[in-house]
Design a protein around this motif. Structure first.
Motif, short mmCIF file in Angstrom:
data_model
loop_
_atom_site.label_atom_id
_atom_site.label_comp_id
_atom_site.label_asym_id
_atom_site.label_seq_id
_atom_site.Cartn_x
_atom_site.Cartn_y
_atom_site.Cartn_z
N PHE A 3 0.87 -1.30 0.01
CA PHE A 3 0.02 0.07 -0.03
C PHE A 3 0.85 1.32 0.00
CE2 PHE A 3 -2.07 3.30 2.64
CZ PHE A 3 -3.22 3.52 1.90
N ALA A 4 0.46 2.19 -0.80
CA ALA A 4 1.26 3.53 -0.86
C ALA A 4 0.70 4.42 0.06
CB ALA A 4 1.14 3.93 -2.23
N PHE A 5 1.30 4.66 1.34
CA PHE A 5 1.00 5.54 2.28
C PHE A 5 1.42 7.07 1.96
CE2 PHE A 5 1.97 1.95 4.67
CZ PHE A 5 1.00 1.70 5.61
N THR A 6 0.39 7.85 2.27
CA THR A 6 0.36 9.42 2.32
C THR A 6 0.88 10.10 3.43
OG1 THR A 6 -1.82 9.84 2.81
CG2 THR A 6 -1.27 9.27 0.32
N GLY A 7 1.08 11.14 3.47
CA GLY A 7 1.49 12.01 4.82
C GLY A 7 0.24 12.22 5.51
N ASP A 8 -0.87 12.12 5.05
CA ASP A 8 -2.16 12.26 5.75
C ASP A 8 -2.51 10.77 6.51
OD1 ASP A 8 -4.78 13.59 6.08
OD2 ASP A 8 -5.42 11.99 5.10
N ASP A 9 -2.08 9.86 5.70
CA ASP A 9 -2.39 8.44 6.31
C ASP A 9 -1.50 8.48 7.48
OD1 ASP A 9 -3.94 7.30 4.45
OD2 ASP A 9 -2.30 6.57 3.29
N GLU A 55 -2.84 -2.39 6.26
CA GLU A 55 -1.54 -2.70 5.99
C GLU A 55 -0.65 -2.36 7.14
OE1 GLU A 55 1.48 -3.10 2.82
OE2 GLU A 55 -0.23 -3.68 3.64
N THR A 56 -1.02 -1.52 8.23
CA THR A 56 -0.04 -1.43 9.22
C THR A 56 -0.04 -2.29 10.38
OG1 THR A 56 -0.21 1.31 9.14
CG2 THR A 56 0.24 0.18 10.94
N VAL A 57 -1.20 -3.04 10.27
CA VAL A 57 -1.30 -3.99 11.43
C VAL A 57 -0.52 -5.29 10.75
CG1 VAL A 57 -2.97 -5.73 12.23
CG2 VAL A 57 -3.53 -3.25 12.45
N ARG A 58 -0.74 -5.53 9.54
CA ARG A 58 -0.35 -6.77 8.83
C ARG A 58 1.21 -6.61 8.96
NH1 ARG A 58 2.09 -7.85 3.64
NH2 ARG A 58 1.97 -5.67 3.10
N THR A 76 6.37 0.91 5.65
CA THR A 76 6.02 0.49 4.50
C THR A 76 6.31 -0.77 4.03
OG1 THR A 76 7.84 1.33 3.30
CG2 THR A 76 6.12 2.99 3.87
N ASP A 77 6.07 -1.68 3.31
CA ASP A 77 6.34 -2.67 2.72
C ASP A 77 7.68 -2.81 2.43
OD1 ASP A 77 5.52 -5.44 2.46
OD2 ASP A 77 6.21 -5.10 0.42
N ASP A 78 8.37 -1.89 1.67
CA ASP A 78 9.76 -1.90 1.03
C ASP A 78 10.61 -1.61 2.20
OD1 ASP A 78 9.24 -2.63 -1.70
OD2 ASP A 78 9.53 -0.59 -2.41
N ALA A 79 9.91 -0.60 3.06
CA ALA A 79 10.96 -0.18 4.18
C ALA A 79 11.29 -1.58 5.21
CB ALA A 79 10.30 0.86 5.06
#
Length: 399
Positions: A3-9, A55-58, A76-79
């Motif tokens: 998932f592509a997180f945004t600053g708002d997320d 996505e965060t919980v996963r 993030t997934d890549d991080a």
């Protein structure tokens, strides 16, 4: 691709409201079988926030094998895929203890969490504002390793190729993934590894790299440290000459969750005898092999090589805590005599280890058809010009 997180997320997830929502979502199984039902339930409760929450919980659940207190992290997934496991980051931080350190690719803060509490001063920077916001949350949520012993962490947005500090040890971990895919060319990393080395020429520099990196091709003049954790090689780390012990150019760092860590360097003795196979065969840790320190490891433990071109070692004892293979019989490498010997030893489960011989372990195991009740290992290797095999009983040194 995650998932592509945004600053708002990130702002929402860092808020009290987001924290409460994460705690509620964490009560869902979020398994493959329950995915659709969980997604529907979370969407009904949290609307457009559902993807970021799920996505965060996963990712937090996946992060438990790498990070301490993973249930507090934003990722993030890549991080997460590139994040340094905490014991590895802690070992590096131990070498940097008391220094002023600038992590120029801090991402979500895995290295910063280890540096805090050990270093005199820590700066973290990244060009990605979303990951930087996550790092801000993470370093505020995860306690320093040693309370009262560390420094505050300053965070700023900056390009790793544009130096913004002076008098610091520069720590970098160029991104090796993009969109879930791994990049192998040093010049294709983010930032490109050759450019990074050029920009910080003459500075104290530490660069985390993939284990397969060819440091000689880069012209690296400092130390190359290969690090393993619980038997799995995790990374190579480049240390500039200014940070290296005199005479050391290669190091193997063997970390264990249980038991003592070990370190070997090319400054250690490497004289070993030439002798026939001993009672045991030892397959050195992958960090030792990749660092080119097999002879140094052997000399430290009273072992010698089966063949000077092969990494398998032999001796009459196994180092404490190390898995070895007690030789039962030395057999000509051919299917028929091997079947006879395995049958005589009542072999059932068979582990096949191969070095220096073009053999598919699974195909060989199928051809040998072991059907007994005893668990054995078969070491297939080259001694001199001939392929040979050792039927063994695996065990752990000290037992």
């Amino acid at each position: 691709m995650g998932f592509a997180f945004t600053g708002d997320d990130v702002a929402y997830l860092r808020s009290d409201e987001g924290g409460d929502a994460l705690a509620e979502v964490a009560r869902h199984p979020l398994t493959t079988r329950t995915h659709l039902a969980d997604l529907a339930a979370v969407r009904a409760r949290f609307g457009s926030r559902a993807p970021a929450l799920i996505e965060t919980v996963r990712l937090r659940r996946k992060a438990t094998v790498k990070l301490e207190q993973a249930d507090r992290w934003l990722l993030t997934d890549d991080a997460l895929q590139q994040a340094t496991p905490h014991p590895v980051a802690a070992a590096r931080a131990h070498r940097l203890a008391g220094r002023r350190v600038h992590d120029v690719t801090c991402s979500v803060g895995a290295e910063l969490a280890a540096l805090a509490g050990r270093c005199a001063y820590v700066v973290g920077s990244d060009i990605d504002p979303v990951r930087l916001a996550m790092a801000q949350h993470n370093i505020g949520s995860v306690p320093a390793p040693r309370a009262g012993a560390g420094a505050d962490i300053a965070l700023l947005r900056a390009d790793a190729l544009a130096p913004v500090t002076a008098g610091t040890v520069v720590l970098a971990d160029p991104a090796r993934r993009a969109g879930g895919r791994r990049k192998h060319d040093p010049a294709a990393l983010t930032p490109p590894l050759p450019e990074l080395i050029d920009v910080y020429a003459g500075r104290d520099l530490v660069i985390k790299c993939a284990p397969g990196l060819d440091a000689e091709a880069l012209g690296w003049r400092g130390e190359v440290e290969v690090v393993s954790l619980d038997g799995g090689v995790r990374e190579a780390c480049l240390w500039s000459e200014s940070l290296v012990e005199h005479g050391v150019r290669r190091r193997a760092t063997v970390l264990r969750s249980v038991g003592a860590d070990e370190r070997y360097t090319d400054a250690m003795p490497d004289g070993i005898p030439e002798a026939p196979p001993g009672r045991w065969i030892v397959d050195p840790d992958g960090a030792v092999v990749r660092a080119g320190l097999v002879r140094h490891y052997a000399a430290a433990h009273g072992l010698w090589q089966l063949d000077p071109r092969i990494a398998y070692l032999t001796g009459d004892a196994v180092p404490d805590g190390v898995r070895g293979h007690r030789v039962l019989e030395h057999v000509r490498f051919a299917d028929k005599p091997l079947r006879q010997v395995l049958r005589a030893h009542d072999c059932g489960a068979l582990e096949v280890l191969v070095r220096g011989v073009d053999v598919d372990p699974d195909a060989l195991r199928r051809r040998l058809k072991p059907r007994g009740s005893r668990s054995l290992s078969l070491v297939v290797t080259r001694v001199g010009r001939a392929a040979t095999a050792f039927v063994c009983e695996p065990t752990v040194g000290g037992n």
